[in-house]
Design a protein around this motif. Structure first.
Motif, PDB file in Angstrom:
ATOM      1  N   TRP A 183       0.845  -1.195   0.000  1.00 41.23           N
ATOM      2  CA  TRP A 183       0.000   0.000   0.000  1.00 41.23           C
ATOM      3  C   TRP A 183       0.877   1.240   0.000  1.00 41.23           C
ATOM      4  O   TRP A 183       1.911   1.260   0.673  1.00 41.23           O
ATOM      5  CB  TRP A 183      -0.833  -0.049   1.272  1.00 41.23           C
TER       6      TRP A 183
ATOM      7  N   GLU B 106       1.623   4.222   1.611  1.00 39.45           N
ATOM      8  CA  GLU B 106       1.260   4.827   2.905  1.00 39.45           C
ATOM      9  C   GLU B 106       1.384   6.341   2.896  1.00 39.45           C
ATOM     10  O   GLU B 106       0.968   7.004   3.837  1.00 39.45           O
ATOM     11  CB  GLU B 106       2.156   4.267   4.031  1.00 39.45           C
TER      12      GLU B 106
ATOM     13  N   SER C  79      -4.539  -0.062   4.271  1.00 35.29           N
ATOM     14  CA  SER C  79      -3.460   0.721   4.862  1.00 35.29           C
ATOM     15  C   SER C  79      -2.997   0.077   6.159  1.00 35.29           C
ATOM     16  O   SER C  79      -3.734  -0.666   6.795  1.00 35.29           O
ATOM     17  CB  SER C  79      -3.925   2.154   5.110  1.00 35.29           C
ATOM     18  N   GLY C  80      -1.757   0.376   6.544  1.00 37.31           N
ATOM     19  CA  GLY C  80      -1.222  -0.164   7.790  1.00 37.31           C
ATOM     20  C   GLY C  80      -0.779  -1.601   7.623  1.00 37.31           C
ATOM     21  O   GLY C  80      -1.048  -2.252   6.611  1.00 37.31           O
TER      22      GLY C  80
ATOM     23  N   ARG D  40      -8.651   6.643   8.267  1.00 34.29           N
ATOM     24  CA  ARG D  40      -8.793   5.307   8.872  1.00 34.29           C
ATOM     25  C   ARG D  40      -9.594   4.296   8.047  1.00 34.29           C
ATOM     26  O   ARG D  40      -9.655   3.119   8.399  1.00 34.29           O
ATOM     27  CB  ARG D  40      -9.452   5.455  10.264  1.00 34.29           C
TER      28      ARG D  40
ATOM     29  N   ASP E 264      -8.030   1.030   6.800  1.00 37.23           N
ATOM     30  CA  ASP E 264      -7.539   0.126   7.845  1.00 37.23           C
ATOM     31  C   ASP E 264      -8.538  -1.019   8.045  1.00 37.23           C
ATOM     32  O   ASP E 264      -8.161  -2.119   8.441  1.00 37.23           O
ATOM     33  CB  ASP E 264      -7.400   0.858   9.195  1.00 37.23           C
TER      34      ASP E 264
ATOM     35  N   PHE F 118       5.010   9.477   7.072  1.00 39.08           N
ATOM     36  CA  PHE F 118       4.188   8.260   7.056  1.00 39.08           C
ATOM     37  C   PHE F 118       5.050   6.997   7.082  1.00 39.08           C
ATOM     38  O   PHE F 118       4.670   5.999   7.683  1.00 39.08           O
ATOM     39  CB  PHE F 118       3.262   8.240   5.839  1.00 39.08           C
ATOM     40  N   TYR F 119       6.196   7.043   6.415  1.00 35.15           N
ATOM     41  CA  TYR F 119       7.018   5.826   6.352  1.00 35.15           C
ATOM     42  C   TYR F 119       8.027   5.707   7.485  1.00 35.15           C
ATOM     43  O   TYR F 119       8.340   4.604   7.912  1.00 35.15           O
ATOM     44  CB  TYR F 119       7.750   5.744   4.999  1.00 35.15           C
TER      45      TYR F 119
ATOM     46  N   ASP G 215      -4.671   7.281  16.753  1.00 39.62           N
ATOM     47  CA  ASP G 215      -4.495   6.516  15.533  1.00 39.62           C
ATOM     48  C   ASP G 215      -3.156   6.905  14.894  1.00 39.62           C
ATOM     49  O   ASP G 215      -2.869   8.083  14.702  1.00 39.62           O
ATOM     50  CB  ASP G 215      -5.639   6.818  14.563  1.00 39.62           C
TER      51      ASP G 215
ATOM     52  N   ARG H 233      -1.900   6.673  11.840  1.00 40.39           N
ATOM     53  CA  ARG H 233      -1.957   7.388  10.564  1.00 40.39           C
ATOM     54  C   ARG H 233      -2.384   8.840  10.770  1.00 40.39           C
ATOM     55  O   ARG H 233      -1.838   9.763  10.171  1.00 40.39           O
ATOM     56  CB  ARG H 233      -2.923   6.661   9.630  1.00 40.39           C
ATOM     57  N   GLU H 234      -3.379   9.048  11.639  1.00 42.83           N
ATOM     58  CA  GLU H 234      -3.819  10.419  11.917  1.00 42.83           C
ATOM     59  C   GLU H 234      -2.693  11.222  12.581  1.00 42.83           C
ATOM     60  O   GLU H 234      -2.464  12.386  12.243  1.00 42.83           O
ATOM     61  CB  GLU H 234      -5.063  10.405  12.805  1.00 42.83           C
TER      62      GLU H 234
END
Lengths: 463, 463
Positions: free
Chosen positions: A157, A159, A197-198, A420, A423, B38-39, B436, B438-439
Motif C-alpha cells: 500500500w 502509505e 493501509s497499515g 482510517r 484500515d 508516514f514511512y 491513531d 496514521r492520523e
C-alpha cells in the motif's frame, strides 16, 4: 465608461445584499439541522441494529434479505409518501468454510480470505510453488514458468497518500483482473496482498472478475503481515510450497431488492433528487462503515429535514442499493427502470466512503457549477462545521452506474475523513464499535444540509 | 492609462510565474515531508513510551520529572545544536486516595474526580444537602440558603457544536471560578458536571482557582451519568444528602523544567521560531492526546525536516513546556527568560489540541498575513493532504502566555479534528490506544510542512 462601471457596481451590491439574505436563512436552517442531528439523530442507533442484530449482509444472503425487510419498515415509520421494494436479480456468492493458507514444511499459517467471486480450490486443496511479483506485468518475464504455480502479487500500500482512496485505486485492478491474467499464464491459484493501509494480520476481501473462456483459478487476499511473512520465507527458499484451501462458490441468481422511499416535492415533484448508499456488504465484519453508515446516515439526513418541518421542492428519493460490492446490479436496475419510465433524475447524493468526520463532497458537475457551489455553499459550512472540501470529482459507484443514463445529473459524493477507512475496509474490523457517534451524526448533518441546499437552490446552480 | 495598465499586467504575470516556481518547489518539499512522516515517523512509537512506560505526569510528580529526563535524552539523539533544561519552579498538587461521592440513603455511588487545585474534604468526609443550578449566577436567588450546602452546577455540554473547543469555553469559567463563588456564599463543597462531550460515566478533571481571602471548599467533577443520576434523585427528594470525600492537597513548590532543543538557523540565527507542546498532563489516563501527541508530534516534525536534509534559515527552537495544565509556569518562565535575554522570538507553532486527523491552523496575525497565508499556503495542503483550515484565531495556551511579551510574533495553533477530543479530555480514556497512528503522523507532516513554509518564507509574509 464611468456610467457602465456605476451600473455594474449597483448590480454587484444588489446581488451581494440578496445573497446575504439567502445566506442568513441558510445559516439558520443549517444550524437547526446540526442541532437536530446531534441531539435527536437516530443514525447511530439504527446502525447498531443493522450491524449487531442483522450483521454482515452479502448480496443474496439471508441477512441481506432481512436488511431489506427491516429497512423498509424503518423507512415506513417516517412520513415518506411512497415506500417500496424494487426487484433486482442478483448473484449470490458464498464463502463456505474458513480458508486455509499454510507454508508447507514450516507449517506457518497465513491469514487469508477468498476474494469475492472466486472459485473454490479442489476439496483437498492446492499445493504449489509460488511466484512473487509486485505487478502483474512482471509475470511476463517468467514465461512458461508460471504454469502450475501460485501467483503471489505483493504490492505494498502507498502509505504516503492522505487520500487513501487514491492508494486503493492504484492497485485495485490487480485484484479484479489478476486471477484471470494469472490463469491465462497457467497459474493454479492467485494470492493477492490485501488492499489496505497499515500493517496488520487482517486480510481484506473484495471483488474479483474472471474473463470468459479462461479457466477460473482460486483467488485469495492475504493479510499484510501474511504477505511479509511469505515474502521473507521465499527469499530464504524460492522453491517453498504453499498449501491453499477454500470452498467458496457462486450459488446462482436470487431475487433481491433496492429499498426505496419517496418524499414528494411540493413544486416540481417530477424532478427527482436521489440520495442513498448500499445495503449489501461483504460477508466479514459487520459492514458498519461500508456501508451501514451510508444507508443509516442518508435516511437520518432525510429524517432530520422532516423533523424540522422542511418541505422539499423536488421529490427526494432515498435509495438503498443492493449489490454494490459484487456486481452493482441494484444500481443498474435502478437506472434501467428510471430510464424506462422516463424519470427526470436531476441530482444525486451518495454516501459510501464511511462514517468518519465529514470533510465535504466530491462533485460531478460543470466547472461553473462547482465554482458556484464553492462560492455560495462552502462558506456556510467551513468555519462552524469544519466541512470545507467541495471539489470536482467522481460520483459514488452506484450513482456512477445509473448516471450513464443521466449524464447531466449533478452528483455529490460524500467525503468523510479518509485516514482510517482502509484500515478496516472489507475486513473483520469493520464493526459498529469502529464508528464514532459524534462523527456519524456530524456527517448526517452535513448530508442533510447539502440536501436542503440542493433542493432549495437547484434552480440557481449554473449548468 | 493604457500604459499603466500594461505595466500592471507585466508585474502581475511576472509575480505569477515567480510564485508558480516557488509553489512547485514547495509542493515537492511537502510531498517529501509526508512520505518521510508516514514511512519513517517516530511520533507514534515515542508516544507509546511516554504514555505506557512513563504514564500520566502531573506537574511536580516523579513521572513529570522522568518525562523531562527522558525527553531531553530523546532530543539529544537528533542533530540539535543545543539541548538544555530551563529551570521552572512549579506547584505540585496531588490527588491522594480515590474520591468518593455517595447519595446518602440509597447508597448510590457517583463517579467523581477532584478538580485540580482543590482542597481535601475533612478526613471523615462532608455530608450535606445539595443545591442544583445550571449557572453560578442562578445561585443568587437562593441567598442565604446556600450556606452549609453542596453547590451542584449541572450545565450540560452543548452537543450541537462541531467546534467542541467553543463548547468547552462556554462553561470553563464555571469550573475555574465556581468553587470560590460558591464558597463566598457559604457552600461547603462544589460539585461540577464534567466538561466533556457525550454521556458516559467518566468524570473530567481540570484546573480550578480559589480567590485569596475566601475559605477554600472542596471541588469535584462528576461524570455526565453521575450528574444525571443526582439530578433525577434531587427531583424526587430535594432534601437528599450527599457524602463527599477526597484527600487531595497542594504539596508546595518543587523544581522542574522546560525541555528545550535548538536547531540553529543558517541565515538569521538570532530570529527564533518556537514550536512545541506541553510535557505535563493531568494525573488520570495517560495524557496521550493531551498532550503527548503535541510534544512527540512537534519533535517528530523537526526530525522529519532534519531527515530530508533541510537547513533552516532561522533558529528552530523546540520547547516542551512544563505545567500547562495547572499554572502555566513553564510558559511564563520561558517568556520572562526570553525577554530578559532580549531574544527575538518571531513566530510560534503550538500543538495542544490532540493527535486526531489534521485540519489546519488557527493563526494569530494581521488580517493581511492571514490572507497571504490563505492565498499561498492553503492551496499547497488542501487537495492532496486534506488540510484546509487557515483561519484567524487564538494562539495556544502556552504561546499565548509568553506571547504577551512578543505581541508581533506570528502564532499558529495546530487544529486537528475536534469531534472526539472532549470525549476523553482530562479523563481515564485519554490513553495511547485512543491515538491513531496514521492520523498522528499525518499531523506531524502538516506541522513539519508548516514549519518549513514558515521558516523558508517568513520574510515574504506581510506584517
Amino acid at each position: 465608461m464611468l456610467q457602465i462601471f456605476s451600473r455594474f457596481c449597483v448590480v454587484i451590491v444588489l446581488a451581494l445584499i440578496a445573497n446575504r439574505t439567502i445566506a442568513n436563512t441558510d445559516s439558520l436552517m443549517i444550524s437547526r439541522i446540526y442541532h437536530q442531528s446531534f441531539y435527536h439523530g437516530e443514525a447511530y442507533e439504527n446502525l447498531r441494529y443493522l450491524t449487531k442484530d442483522i450483521g454482515h449482509r452479502i448480496t443474496g444472503s439471508q441477512q441481506a434479505a432481512a436488511a431489506v425487510q427491516w429497512s423498509k419498515k424503518l423507512i415506513q415509520q417516517l412520513p415518506f409518501d411512497k415506500v417500496y421494494l424494487q426487484d433486482v436479480k442478483v448473484p449470490y456468492w458464498s464463502r463456505g468454510a474458513k480458508e486455509q493458507a499454510i507454508i508447507v514444511g514450516s507449517g506457518q499459517k497465513l491469514n487469508v480470505l477468498a476474494l469475492g467471486g472466486s472459485v473454490a480450490t479442489p476439496a483437498g486443496g492446492i499445493e504449489a510453488e509460488v511466484i512473487e511479483v509486485e505487478l502483474l506485468s512482471d509475470l511476463r518475464k517468467y514465461g512458461d514458468d508460471v504454469r502450475g504455480k501460485i501467483v503471489f502479487v505483493n504490492k505494498p500500500w502507498d502509505e504516503s497518500l492522505v487520500e487513501t482512496g487514491v492508494a486503493y485505486g492504484l492497485n485495485s485492478a490487480q485484484r479484479s483482473r489478476g486471477p484471470a491474467e494469472a490463469a491465462k499464464l497457467g497459474a493454479v491459484a492467485y494470492l493477492f496482498r490485501s488492499l489496505g493501509s497499515g500493517i496488520d494480520d487482517y486480510p481484506h476481501t473484495g471483488a474479483t472478475r474472471y474473463t470468459q473462456g479462461i479457466d477460473s483459478i482460486p483467488a485469495m487476499a492475504i493479510s499484510a503481515i501474511g504477505a511479509n511473512t511469505l515474502s521473507t520465507a521465499l527469499k530464504h527458499n524460492a522453491k517453498l510450497r504453499v498449501f491453499l484451501q477454500q470452498s467458496c462458490a457462486w450459488q446462482g441468481e436470487v431475487s433481491s431488492h433496492n429499498v426505496i422511499g419517496e418524499w414528494t416535492g411540493t413544486e416540481s415533484p417530477e424532478q427527482i433528487i436521489t440520495i442513498g448508499g448500499h445495503l449489501d456488504s461483504w460477508d466479514v465484519g459487520e459492514g458498519a462503515h461500508d456501508n451501514g453508515t451510508g444507508t443509516m446516515g442518508t435516511l437520518d439526513a432525510i429524517r432530520t429535514l422532516m423533523k424540522i418541518g422542511y418541505k422539499p421542492k423536488h421529490t427526494i428519493r432515498l435509495v438503498f442499493y443492493m449489490n454494490e460490492e459484487n456486481g452493482v446490479h441494484g444500481a443498474s436496475q435502478y437506472g434501467l427502470k428510471s430510464k424506462e419510465r422516463n424519470e427526470n433524475l436531476i441530482a444525486a447524493i451518495e454516501s459510501d466512503a464511511g462514517g468518519f468526520a465529514p470533510r465535504g463532497f466530491d462533485i460531478k458537475a460543470t466547472q461553473e457549477a462547482v465554482q458556484w457551489i464553492q462560492s455560495y455553499w462552502k462558506p456556510l459550512f467551513e468555519k462552524s462545521y469544519w466541512v470545507s472540501r467541495f471539489l470536482e470529482g467522481n460520483p459514488g459507484v452506484d450513482s456512477g452506474v445509473w448516471g450513464k443514463y443521466y449524464t447531466k445529473a449533478l452528483m455529490f459524493n460524500f467525503r468523510p475523513d479518509p485516514h482510517r477507512y482502509f484500515d478496516l475496509h472489507h475486513t473483520d474490523k469493520d464493526v459498529f464499535e469502529a464508528v464514532d457517534k459524534r462523527e456519524l451524526q456530524s456527517g448526517v448533518a452535513a448530508l442533510a444540509s447539502l440536501l436542503y441546499l440542493l433542493d432549495s437552490q437547484y434552480r440557481n446552480i449554473p449548468n
